[in-house]
Design an enzyme around this catalytic site. Structure first.
Site, PDB file in Angstrom:
ATOM      1  CB  CYS A   1      -6.036   6.182 -21.468  1.00  0.00           C
ATOM      2  SG  CYS A   1      -4.972   5.364 -22.656  1.00  0.00           S
TER       3      CYS A   1
ATOM      4  CB  CYS B   1      -5.610   2.660 -20.933  1.00  0.00           C
ATOM      5  SG  CYS B   1      -4.184   3.758 -20.982  1.00  0.00           S
TER       6      CYS B   1
END
Length: 146
Positions: A65, A68
């Site tokens: 991600c 993230c």
């Protein structure tokens, strides 16, 4: 002179211990089982019962991600700045599907802010550091370090 040296030595040791406790505070990775021990046993159901001993932020993330990855250094910096006043946990949603499902994680990053008393608050997306600091202050009840 001895008195002044002693005062300086005590001040140095105190400051050094404080700096060590802040630098030793680390982000901890949790899985389905350790989440139940450290945060909340989602399998028992029922009312929220926080298992921790200090306010926490849980970062639900995945290695692939992009957002993230962008907040990871911010979280690391916050853990270092706040030291033992808070704990930041990370839960890899790919490796911990049970806890992720229990909290309805559908997009990442999702962040769970857990105060010592009261219900947790969920936020989603790559928050800027200022928003994290605001949530730590408002939701977790922890003031920013000087």
């Amino acid at each position: 002179m001895k008195k002044i040296l002693m005062i300086l030595l005590v001040a140095f040791i105190g400051a050094n211990s404080f700096a060590q406790s802040k630098s030793e505070a680390k982000i901890i990775h949790l899985n389905d089982d350790t989440f139940k021990e450290k945060v909340f046993d989602y399998e028992k159901g029922g009312d929220w019962k926080f298992e921790g001993d200090k306010p926490v932020i849980v970062d639900f993330y995945a290695d692939w991600c992009g957002p993230c990855k962008r907040i990871a250094p911010v979280l690391k910096e916050l853990q270092k700045e706040y030291g033992d006043a808070i704990q930041i946990y990370k839960v890899d949603t790919d490796d911990s599907p049970l806890v992720s499902r229990a909290f309805g994680i559908r997009s990442i990053p999702s962040l769970l802010f857990v105060p010592m008393k009261g219900k947790p608050t969920m936020a989603q997306g790559a928050l800027p550091k200022a928003k994290f600091v605001e949530a730590i202050n408002d939701v977790l009840g922890v003031k920013a370090p000087n």
